[in-house]
Design a protein around this motif. Sequence first.
Motif, PDB file in Angstrom:
ATOM      1  N   HIS A  48       0.868  -1.176   0.000  1.00 61.61           N
ATOM      2  CA  HIS A  48       0.000   0.000   0.000  1.00 61.61           C
ATOM      3  C   HIS A  48       0.907   1.229   0.000  1.00 61.61           C
ATOM      4  N   ASN A  49       0.930   1.996  -1.075  1.00 64.05           N
ATOM      5  CA  ASN A  49       1.855   3.130  -1.103  1.00 64.05           C
ATOM      6  C   ASN A  49       1.282   4.352  -0.381  1.00 64.05           C
ATOM      7  N   SER A  50       2.045   5.414  -0.335  1.00 66.26           N
ATOM      8  CA  SER A  50       1.669   6.596   0.450  1.00 66.26           C
ATOM      9  C   SER A  50       0.480   7.346  -0.131  1.00 66.26           C
ATOM     10  N   MET A  51       0.099   7.028  -1.372  1.00 65.31           N
ATOM     11  CA  MET A  51      -1.063   7.662  -1.994  1.00 65.31           C
ATOM     12  C   MET A  51      -2.314   6.806  -1.874  1.00 65.31           C
ATOM     13  N   GLY A  52      -2.172   5.627  -1.248  1.00 64.72           N
ATOM     14  CA  GLY A  52      -3.315   4.739  -1.112  1.00 64.72           C
ATOM     15  C   GLY A  52      -3.535   3.836  -2.308  1.00 64.72           C
ATOM     16  N   LEU A  53      -2.525   3.715  -3.166  1.00 61.28           N
ATOM     17  CA  LEU A  53      -2.618   2.854  -4.343  1.00 61.28           C
ATOM     18  C   LEU A  53      -1.731   1.620  -4.174  1.00 61.28           C
ATOM     19  N   VAL A  54      -2.036   0.587  -4.937  1.00 58.77           N
ATOM     20  CA  VAL A  54      -1.190  -0.607  -4.968  1.00 58.77           C
ATOM     21  C   VAL A  54       0.061  -0.299  -5.783  1.00 58.77           C
ATOM     22  N   GLU A  55       1.214  -0.594  -5.200  1.00 55.47           N
ATOM     23  CA  GLU A  55       2.487  -0.353  -5.874  1.00 55.47           C
ATOM     24  C   GLU A  55       3.332  -1.622  -5.827  1.00 55.47           C
ATOM     25  N   ILE A  56       3.962  -1.946  -6.933  1.00 56.41           N
ATOM     26  CA  ILE A  56       4.801  -3.139  -7.035  1.00 56.41           C
ATOM     27  C   ILE A  56       6.258  -2.695  -7.078  1.00 56.41           C
ATOM     28  N   ALA A  57       7.072  -3.312  -6.224  1.00 55.82           N
ATOM     29  CA  ALA A  57       8.465  -2.889  -6.099  1.00 55.82           C
ATOM     30  C   ALA A  57       9.371  -4.101  -5.963  1.00 55.82           C
ATOM     31  N   GLN A  58      10.664  -3.834  -5.995  1.00 55.41           N
ATOM     32  CA  GLN A  58      11.678  -4.860  -5.753  1.00 55.41           C
ATOM     33  C   GLN A  58      12.651  -4.286  -4.728  1.00 55.41           C
ATOM     34  N   ASN A  59      12.804  -4.961  -3.611  1.00 55.58           N
ATOM     35  CA  ASN A  59      13.682  -4.451  -2.559  1.00 55.58           C
ATOM     36  C   ASN A  59      15.120  -4.340  -3.070  1.00 55.58           C
ATOM     37  N   ARG A  60      15.647  -3.126  -3.049  1.00 57.47           N
ATOM     38  CA  ARG A  60      16.998  -2.814  -3.538  1.00 57.47           C
ATOM     39  C   ARG A  60      17.159  -3.144  -5.023  1.00 57.47           C
ATOM     40  N   GLY A  61      16.049  -3.127  -5.756  1.00 63.39           N
ATOM     41  CA  GLY A  61      16.117  -3.427  -7.182  1.00 63.39           C
ATOM     42  C   GLY A  61      15.159  -2.557  -7.971  1.00 63.39           C
ATOM     43  N   ASN A  62      15.007  -2.879  -9.241  1.00 62.77           N
ATOM     44  CA  ASN A  62      14.168  -2.113 -10.152  1.00 62.77           C
ATOM     45  C   ASN A  62      13.099  -3.045 -10.715  1.00 62.77           C
ATOM     46  N   ALA A  63      11.880  -2.926 -10.200  1.00 67.67           N
ATOM     47  CA  ALA A  63      10.804  -3.836 -10.599  1.00 67.67           C
ATOM     48  C   ALA A  63      10.467  -3.696 -12.075  1.00 67.67           C
ATOM     49  N   ALA A  64      10.509  -2.480 -12.595  1.00 67.85           N
ATOM     50  CA  ALA A  64      10.169  -2.265 -14.002  1.00 67.85           C
ATOM     51  C   ALA A  64      11.127  -3.019 -14.918  1.00 67.85           C
ATOM     52  N   LEU A  65      12.429  -2.961 -14.602  1.00 66.86           N
ATOM     53  CA  LEU A  65      13.414  -3.665 -15.422  1.00 66.86           C
ATOM     54  C   LEU A  65      13.329  -5.172 -15.217  1.00 66.86           C
ATOM     55  N   SER A  66      13.157  -5.598 -13.975  1.00 56.38           N
ATOM     56  CA  SER A  66      13.117  -7.036 -13.687  1.00 56.38           C
ATOM     57  C   SER A  66      11.920  -7.710 -14.346  1.00 56.38           C
ATOM     58  N   LEU A  67      10.793  -7.001 -14.391  1.00 59.25           N
ATOM     59  CA  LEU A  67       9.570  -7.578 -14.950  1.00 59.25           C
ATOM     60  C   LEU A  67       9.368  -7.209 -16.420  1.00 59.25           C
ATOM     61  N   GLY A  68      10.122  -6.246 -16.902  1.00 57.45           N
ATOM     62  CA  GLY A  68       9.922  -5.784 -18.271  1.00 57.45           C
ATOM     63  C   GLY A  68       8.586  -5.087 -18.452  1.00 57.45           C
ATOM     64  N   CYS A  69       8.179  -4.327 -17.426  1.00 56.41           N
ATOM     65  CA  CYS A  69       6.853  -3.697 -17.427  1.00 56.41           C
ATOM     66  C   CYS A  69       6.952  -2.184 -17.551  1.00 56.41           C
ATOM     67  N   GLY A  70       5.844  -1.588 -17.942  1.00 52.08           N
ATOM     68  CA  GLY A  70       5.756  -0.138 -18.025  1.00 52.08           C
ATOM     69  C   GLY A  70       4.318   0.299 -17.904  1.00 52.08           C
ATOM     70  N   ILE A  71       4.068   1.557 -18.180  1.00 53.66           N
ATOM     71  CA  ILE A  71       2.712   2.095 -18.102  1.00 53.66           C
ATOM     72  C   ILE A  71       1.794   1.319 -19.047  1.00 53.66           C
ATOM     73  N   GLY A  72       0.662   0.895 -18.508  1.00 56.55           N
ATOM     74  CA  GLY A  72      -0.303   0.135 -19.293  1.00 56.55           C
ATOM     75  C   GLY A  72      -0.241  -1.365 -19.084  1.00 56.55           C
ATOM     76  N   THR A  73       0.813  -1.877 -18.419  1.00 55.25           N
ATOM     77  CA  THR A  73       0.901  -3.316 -18.162  1.00 55.25           C
ATOM     78  C   THR A  73      -0.240  -3.743 -17.243  1.00 55.25           C
ATOM     79  N   PRO A  74      -1.035  -4.755 -17.621  1.00 60.49           N
ATOM     80  CA  PRO A  74      -2.166  -5.180 -16.784  1.00 60.49           C
ATOM     81  C   PRO A  74      -1.714  -5.824 -15.476  1.00 60.49           C
TER      82      PRO A  74
END
Length: 241
Positions: free
Chosen positions: A212-238
Amino acid sequence: MIALFTDFTLNGPYVGQMHAVLGQLAPGVCLVDLMHDAPRCDPRAAACLLARIVAPLPDDALVLAVVDPGVGDPGRRAVVLEADGRRFVGPDNGLLESVARTAKLSRWWQITWQPPQLSDSFHGRDLFAPVAAQLATGTPLEQLAHMIPAGHFADWPTELAEVIYVDAFGNLITGLDAGDIDVSARLVIAGNTVAGARTFSAVPEGELFWYHNSMGLVEIAQNRGNAALSLGCGIGTPVEL
């Protein structure tokens, strides 16, 4: 206070020119750069984000919001939204829809004021900024616009089950309300199942998780990493529950 929300980025002349207009027409008014890397040319995703990030602003703040891929289209109106005391100036393309839906009291106005010169491609500088400046310095709204009915984008979903923003750390902010989802739930994104956690320190280094992020939205992260690069995701990914 005038808070600016755009997809212009800080590269190039665009934000600076808007500041120049506001500084000339509303000297002494506090200007806040709320965000200038909103989802580019994506009013629907930007609308979801805008409704969340205005929370820290004073109740009487004026928000100048421009994510306007249809700029210059004669069918796209320029509007002012009054929402629980705040005023939002921007295009009538859905960008202000989420703000209106979450407000207890909202009213829409179509801007009728016209500048001496209006470019076809930069209404943020030529139209929206001067209107915002006039409102911030006391010009009655009735002199700049007339009231119109609400509900222009009634078919848009309230939440978006997709990534709506990727921050500088590679964290993936979604359009899902975190208050509706228990932290024990698992999400699926790009074929990967992701468990929830309350904090980064609650998971091992390198592990993906959602929170739960500070704006009240669901946020996906990687501890000490980059979730976008690890998952190959960007804006619009379901994102699926």
